[in-house]
Scaffold this motif. Structure first.
Motif, short mmCIF file in Angstrom:
data_model
loop_
_atom_site.label_atom_id
_atom_site.label_comp_id
_atom_site.label_asym_id
_atom_site.label_seq_id
_atom_site.Cartn_x
_atom_site.Cartn_y
_atom_site.Cartn_z
N ARG A 19 120.90 44.03 71.72
CA ARG A 19 121.93 43.57 72.39
C ARG A 19 122.97 43.48 71.25
N THR A 20 122.74 43.02 69.87
CA THR A 20 123.88 42.92 69.14
C THR A 20 124.33 44.38 68.49
N ARG A 21 123.24 45.28 68.53
CA ARG A 21 123.56 46.63 68.04
C ARG A 21 124.58 47.20 69.29
N ARG A 22 124.15 46.83 70.62
CA ARG A 22 125.18 47.35 71.51
C ARG A 22 126.36 46.62 71.51
N LYS A 23 126.65 45.50 71.03
CA LYS A 23 127.80 44.73 70.96
C LYS A 23 128.65 45.52 70.03
N VAL A 24 128.04 45.68 68.81
CA VAL A 24 128.74 46.39 67.52
C VAL A 24 129.40 47.79 68.32
N PHE A 25 128.32 48.38 68.94
CA PHE A 25 128.95 49.96 69.63
C PHE A 25 129.81 49.84 70.42
N ALA A 49 133.99 41.63 67.15
CA ALA A 49 132.54 41.51 67.73
C ALA A 49 132.18 40.02 67.34
N GLY A 50 133.03 39.56 66.49
CA GLY A 50 132.47 37.96 66.31
C GLY A 50 131.29 37.78 65.56
N MET A 51 131.11 38.64 64.66
CA MET A 51 130.05 38.56 63.76
C MET A 51 130.16 38.88 62.27
N ALA A 52 129.13 38.51 61.53
CA ALA A 52 129.62 38.74 59.94
C ALA A 52 129.66 40.58 59.93
N LEU A 53 130.22 40.66 58.77
CA LEU A 53 130.28 42.22 58.37
C LEU A 53 129.01 42.90 58.00
N GLY A 54 127.99 42.12 57.37
CA GLY A 54 126.86 42.42 56.87
C GLY A 54 125.96 42.79 58.33
N THR A 55 126.07 41.92 59.23
CA THR A 55 125.27 42.24 60.65
C THR A 55 125.75 43.47 61.08
N ALA A 56 127.29 44.04 61.19
CA ALA A 56 127.62 45.14 61.78
C ALA A 56 126.99 46.27 60.77
N TYR A 57 127.20 46.12 59.65
CA TYR A 57 126.52 47.17 58.77
C TYR A 57 125.03 47.49 58.93
N TYR A 58 124.32 46.09 59.11
CA TYR A 58 122.88 46.44 59.32
C TYR A 58 122.53 47.52 60.47
N HIS A 59 123.25 47.14 61.42
CA HIS A 59 122.85 48.08 62.77
C HIS A 59 123.69 49.66 62.48
N PHE A 60 124.95 49.58 61.79
CA PHE A 60 125.55 50.93 61.53
C PHE A 60 126.09 50.84 60.28
N PRO A 61 125.59 51.64 59.54
CA PRO A 61 125.97 51.62 58.03
C PRO A 61 127.49 52.23 57.73
N SER A 62 127.98 53.00 58.91
CA SER A 62 129.49 53.45 58.78
C SER A 62 129.93 53.70 60.13
N LYS A 63 131.41 54.02 60.04
CA LYS A 63 132.14 54.00 61.48
C LYS A 63 131.34 55.71 61.91
N GLU A 64 131.00 56.62 60.98
CA GLU A 64 130.44 57.94 61.31
C GLU A 64 128.83 57.79 61.94
N ALA A 65 128.38 56.51 61.61
CA ALA A 65 127.03 56.44 62.35
C ALA A 65 127.15 55.81 63.66
N ILE A 66 128.26 55.13 64.09
CA ILE A 66 128.58 54.90 65.39
C ILE A 66 128.91 56.05 66.41
N ILE A 67 129.69 56.94 65.61
CA ILE A 67 130.27 58.15 66.55
C ILE A 67 128.68 59.04 66.76
N SER A 68 127.96 58.89 65.73
CA SER A 68 126.58 59.73 66.12
C SER A 68 125.98 59.22 67.29
N ALA A 69 125.93 57.85 67.44
CA ALA A 69 125.25 56.95 68.37
C ALA A 69 126.15 57.43 69.81
N TYR A 70 127.42 57.66 69.68
CA TYR A 70 128.26 58.06 70.99
C TYR A 70 127.89 59.39 71.42
N TYR A 71 127.75 60.25 70.42
CA TYR A 71 127.26 61.65 70.94
C TYR A 71 126.18 61.55 71.63
#
Length: 245
Positions: A19-25, A49-71
């Protein structure tokens, strides 16, 4: 036609981490679409997203990783849509129209975001290059989705090998054209799609003419060899492509 189900209610068995990963996404997608990819930072995403920066980085190490998940999400949802609606289409042209139209419609609202990341396609080693090695599995999956429209068609071996790849190339060209299409509702792109698919079906009828086999078959084999030599063809063929032979 295409209904985006990326932010519908989640299954109850989803874990807290999922759920946290999806919220970041989902937060990142909202910002990318509204503010822009380059203008959005990971700090912006974590804050919204209302979370710590480290939490977002834990699920996605970069913006590019988020786009990969989008693909991956885009391809998965498109495949599911095509599978669900394929039986509603009675002719090859109807099936191709459904597959192509739903793909274009799926990403139509993301033109700004996709335009911003298109620059990565110039680097074949970049993980976001849609023609690069890092996205090869997604390329294969996309070809397999397109090949679903050909199921049940009587195709010679050479046509069965080349046609799905040719359709994928056409789809990629239309997606690129979509990014630059400033016409209302991108009507020029959809018109070009309709015309291209109608022509494809007509040409396929010519290619499958048994009287032209002695002429067409050697040409198709030569084209296939050229693609193999250029390492453009996808040798590890998904099961659906093997069914077409």
């Amino acid at each position: 036609m295409f209904k985006d189900q990326s932010q519908t209610s989640l299954p109850p068995e989803e874990t807290k981490a999922e759920r946290t990963r999806r919220k970041v996404f989902d937060t990142a997608m909202t910002l990318f679409r509204g503010r822009g990819f380059d203008e959005t930072t990971m700090r912006d995403i974590s804050k919204d997203a209302g979370m710590a920066l480290g939490t977002a980085y834990y699920h996605f190490p970069s913006k590019e990783a988020i786009i990969s998940a989008y693909y991956e999400s885009t391809q998965s949802r498109h495949h599911a849509y095509v599978t669900e609606h394929l039986a509603e289409c009675k002719t090859l042209q109807e099936r191709l129209h459904m597959v192509f139209h739903s793909k274009l419609e799926q990403v139509q609202g993301d033109r700004r975001m996709l335009g911003a990341i298109f620059k990565f396609n110039g680097d074949p080693k970049h993980p976001l290059s849609v023609l690069g090695d890092e996205t090869r599995e997604l390329q294969r999956q996309s070809v397999a989705t397109l090949a679903l429209a050909l199921r049940g068609e009587r195709l010679g071996r050479e046509v069965a090998e080349l046609l799905p790849l040719a359709l994928w190339a056409l789809q990629m060209g239309l997606l690129l054209y979509l990014l630059y299409d400033s016409s209302e509702g991108q009507r020029r792109t959809f018109r070009l799609m309709d015309q291209s698919l109608a022509l494809t079906v007509q040409l396929l009828g010519v290619v499958r003419n048994p009287l032209l086999g002695p002429v067409v078959t050697p040409i198709l084999r030569q084209v296939g060899q050229m693609l193999d030599d250029a390492q453009i063809s996808l040798k590890d063929r998904p099961p659906i492509l093997q069914e077409l032979k």
